[in-house]
Design a protein around this motif. Sequence first.
Motif, PDB file in Angstrom:
ATOM      1  N   LEU A  10       0.826  -1.202   0.000  1.00 11.40           N
ATOM      2  CA  LEU A  10       0.000   0.000   0.000  1.00 11.40           C
ATOM      3  C   LEU A  10       0.861   1.254   0.000  1.00 11.40           C
ATOM      4  O   LEU A  10       0.564   2.228  -0.712  1.00 11.40           O
ATOM      5  N   ALA A  11       1.954   1.238   0.767  1.00 17.40           N
ATOM      6  CA  ALA A  11       2.842   2.401   0.799  1.00 17.40           C
ATOM      7  C   ALA A  11       3.482   2.630  -0.569  1.00 17.40           C
ATOM      8  O   ALA A  11       3.560   3.769  -1.054  1.00 17.40           O
ATOM      9  N   CYS A  12       3.931   1.556  -1.209  1.00 15.30           N
ATOM     10  CA  CYS A  12       4.581   1.680  -2.522  1.00 15.30           C
ATOM     11  C   CYS A  12       3.594   2.090  -3.601  1.00 15.30           C
ATOM     12  O   CYS A  12       3.978   2.754  -4.582  1.00 15.30           O
ATOM     13  N   ALA A  13       2.330   1.709  -3.472  1.00 18.35           N
ATOM     14  CA  ALA A  13       1.308   2.121  -4.440  1.00 18.35           C
ATOM     15  C   ALA A  13       0.869   3.557  -4.197  1.00 18.35           C
ATOM     16  O   ALA A  13       0.540   4.289  -5.147  1.00 18.35           O
ATOM     17  N   ALA A  14       0.849   3.972  -2.935  1.00 16.02           N
ATOM     18  CA  ALA A  14       0.368   5.316  -2.601  1.00 16.02           C
ATOM     19  C   ALA A  14       1.345   6.400  -3.042  1.00 16.02           C
ATOM     20  O   ALA A  14       0.920   7.508  -3.407  1.00 16.02           O
ATOM     21  N   LEU A  15       2.649   6.089  -3.028  1.00 20.97           N
ATOM     22  CA  LEU A  15       3.645   7.110  -3.392  1.00 20.97           C
ATOM     23  C   LEU A  15       3.419   7.644  -4.808  1.00 20.97           C
ATOM     24  O   LEU A  15       3.251   8.861  -4.986  1.00 20.97           O
ATOM     25  N   PRO A  16       3.409   6.809  -5.847  1.00 23.70           N
ATOM     26  CA  PRO A  16       3.149   7.358  -7.184  1.00 23.70           C
ATOM     27  C   PRO A  16       1.737   7.902  -7.333  1.00 23.70           C
ATOM     28  O   PRO A  16       1.496   8.792  -8.158  1.00 23.70           O
ATOM     29  N   GLY A  17       0.790   7.370  -6.551  1.00 22.70           N
ATOM     30  CA  GLY A  17      -0.562   7.914  -6.597  1.00 22.70           C
ATOM     31  C   GLY A  17      -0.590   9.371  -6.179  1.00 22.70           C
ATOM     32  O   GLY A  17      -1.230  10.208  -6.827  1.00 22.70           O
ATOM     33  N   LEU A  18       0.124   9.680  -5.086  1.00 25.95           N
ATOM     34  CA  LEU A  18       0.169  11.057  -4.601  1.00 25.95           C
ATOM     35  C   LEU A  18       0.930  11.956  -5.577  1.00 25.95           C
ATOM     36  O   LEU A  18       0.479  13.061  -5.906  1.00 25.95           O
ATOM     37  N   ILE A  19       2.089  11.482  -6.041  1.00 23.47           N
ATOM     38  CA  ILE A  19       2.886  12.285  -6.970  1.00 23.47           C
ATOM     39  C   ILE A  19       2.106  12.547  -8.255  1.00 23.47           C
ATOM     40  O   ILE A  19       2.082  13.666  -8.782  1.00 23.47           O
ATOM     41  N   ALA A  20       1.449  11.508  -8.778  1.00 21.36           N
ATOM     42  CA  ALA A  20       0.677  11.672 -10.016  1.00 21.36           C
ATOM     43  C   ALA A  20      -0.483  12.637  -9.823  1.00 21.36           C
ATOM     44  O   ALA A  20      -0.790  13.434 -10.728  1.00 21.36           O
ATOM     45  N   TRP A  21      -1.131  12.577  -8.682  1.00 22.94           N
ATOM     46  CA  TRP A  21      -2.252  13.485  -8.412  1.00 22.94           C
ATOM     47  C   TRP A  21      -1.784  14.939  -8.476  1.00 22.94           C
ATOM     48  O   TRP A  21      -2.440  15.796  -9.086  1.00 22.94           O
ATOM     49  N   MET A 174       5.072   2.699 -19.928  1.00 21.44           N
ATOM     50  CA  MET A 174       5.928   3.008 -18.787  1.00 21.44           C
ATOM     51  C   MET A 174       6.573   4.374 -18.903  1.00 21.44           C
ATOM     52  O   MET A 174       6.973   4.963 -17.888  1.00 21.44           O
ATOM     53  N   ILE A 175       6.666   4.931 -20.105  1.00 18.69           N
ATOM     54  CA  ILE A 175       7.269   6.262 -20.246  1.00 18.69           C
ATOM     55  C   ILE A 175       6.477   7.281 -19.432  1.00 18.69           C
ATOM     56  O   ILE A 175       7.015   7.980 -18.563  1.00 18.69           O
ATOM     57  N   ASN A 176       5.192   7.403 -19.724  1.00 23.02           N
ATOM     58  CA  ASN A 176       4.363   8.358 -18.997  1.00 23.02           C
ATOM     59  C   ASN A 176       4.185   7.969 -17.537  1.00 23.02           C
ATOM     60  O   ASN A 176       4.148   8.840 -16.658  1.00 23.02           O
ATOM     61  N   PHE A 177       4.073   6.657 -17.269  1.00 21.56           N
ATOM     62  CA  PHE A 177       3.851   6.239 -15.887  1.00 21.56           C
ATOM     63  C   PHE A 177       5.026   6.637 -14.993  1.00 21.56           C
ATOM     64  O   PHE A 177       4.838   7.124 -13.878  1.00 21.56           O
ATOM     65  N   LEU A 178       6.241   6.443 -15.480  1.00 24.44           N
ATOM     66  CA  LEU A 178       7.410   6.793 -14.673  1.00 24.44           C
ATOM     67  C   LEU A 178       7.552   8.296 -14.514  1.00 24.44           C
ATOM     68  O   LEU A 178       7.844   8.792 -13.418  1.00 24.44           O
ATOM     69  N   LEU A 179       7.345   9.053 -15.599  1.00 22.06           N
ATOM     70  CA  LEU A 179       7.489  10.503 -15.505  1.00 22.06           C
ATOM     71  C   LEU A 179       6.422  11.128 -14.608  1.00 22.06           C
ATOM     72  O   LEU A 179       6.724  11.937 -13.733  1.00 22.06           O
ATOM     73  N   VAL A 180       5.174  10.735 -14.822  1.00 16.54           N
ATOM     74  CA  VAL A 180       4.078  11.358 -14.073  1.00 16.54           C
ATOM     75  C   VAL A 180       3.967  10.788 -12.660  1.00 16.54           C
ATOM     76  O   VAL A 180       3.608  11.502 -11.722  1.00 16.54           O
ATOM     77  N   GLY A 181       4.288   9.513 -12.505  1.00 21.27           N
ATOM     78  CA  GLY A 181       4.115   8.881 -11.207  1.00 21.27           C
ATOM     79  C   GLY A 181       5.291   8.987 -10.260  1.00 21.27           C
ATOM     80  O   GLY A 181       5.121   8.800  -9.045  1.00 21.27           O
ATOM     81  N   TYR A 182       6.477   9.310 -10.777  1.00 22.00           N
ATOM     82  CA  TYR A 182       7.651   9.274  -9.901  1.00 22.00           C
ATOM     83  C   TYR A 182       8.537  10.519  -9.967  1.00 22.00           C
ATOM     84  O   TYR A 182       9.482  10.629  -9.185  1.00 22.00           O
TER      85      TYR A 182
END
Length: 377
Positions: A10-21, A174-182
């Motif tokens: 949950l912690a690892c999923a929440a991190l990119p969730g918050l950054i992406a938001w 993964m290009i957009n996922f990594l940039l937007v999520g991390y």
Amino acid sequence: MMLGLAILALACAALPGLIAWVNLSILRTPEPDLDVRSRISVLIPARNEAPVIATTVRAALASAGVALEVLVGDDHSTDDTAAIVAGIAATDHRLRLIPIPPLPEGWTGKNHACARLAEAAQGTHLLFVDADVTLAPAAAAALVAHARRTDSALVSGVPRQIMGTLGERLTVPMINFLLVGYLPMAMMRASPRPSLGAACGQLVLVARAAYEATGGHGAVRTSLHDGVVLPRRFRRAGYRTDLVAAHALATCRMYRGFGQSWAGFSKNAREGMATPRALPVWTLLLAGGHVLPWLLLLAALLGFGSGAAVFLAAAAALVSLATRAAITLVTREPAGTILLHPFTVLVALAIQWRALLRRRGAGTPAWKGRSYPVGDS
């Protein structure tokens, strides 16, 4: 143990969730400026691009709202690339075909072609575009307007990615996922730290003066990942770089099929996350947040784990998919790729680990008929 793993997931999923938001709330497509003061040179390195080069060149020539020239660098193509460009150039004086000299030792092909194109260009701003990128009419004007408004010497963004096969849908997102999520973009804009610099090599606008002052592509001549090293070099020299939402500015089908996607992402992995220090951390973050939740739910179906662990694992899986869905829908990627997300993460990690573990000196997969040695990171 299951409860601990569920908390980790949950912690690892929440991190990119918050950054992406946060990122999705501030990442915008720039608008063109009616005050046209810049001359744009659209620079297109091309090596055996006959199937796509006419579309790319005609789209670049259709750019509106800027003083424009388009230069195509023919990098020793063995197909009809040069003939196609020459035919279009005969009907439009704004287009020039630039033969690229033989590749010198110590250079990668794209960097060499880009450097030679920059030398021939006359614009105040240089817009480097891959040969498979189709610009929207307002793209060049919008990028240079954003550069002026934000005092950025480099502006980039990810074009809308076209994916025609399952193999592409398992890799390209993964290009957009990594940039937007991390990548924390608010921090990137507030801090000059080079480590926060990022770009998409498919679409990069630079101010000519800053490009020349930093050495441009010549300063990163050995790199296979200009989207990472070029903005960081700009930042080290004191220049501002920025990212924008570019899905409305350009489209790109970068690979065709799984084999080409695997080879393409492998060639620049060692300059991305595939380093001995970084990859274990990325594996924990990506596998922990986007694969582990599903493994825990599978274990629960087999009778393992407490109710609390199952609840947290389900929450992690939901957050993971919601994050991926938000990024996918905003960037206009295929919605059908959302449910593939855990497998996309596994494929990305497999590419990175293979690149890291590849024996020194074995070389990268051949790309455009060239192979480059792999050194230690």
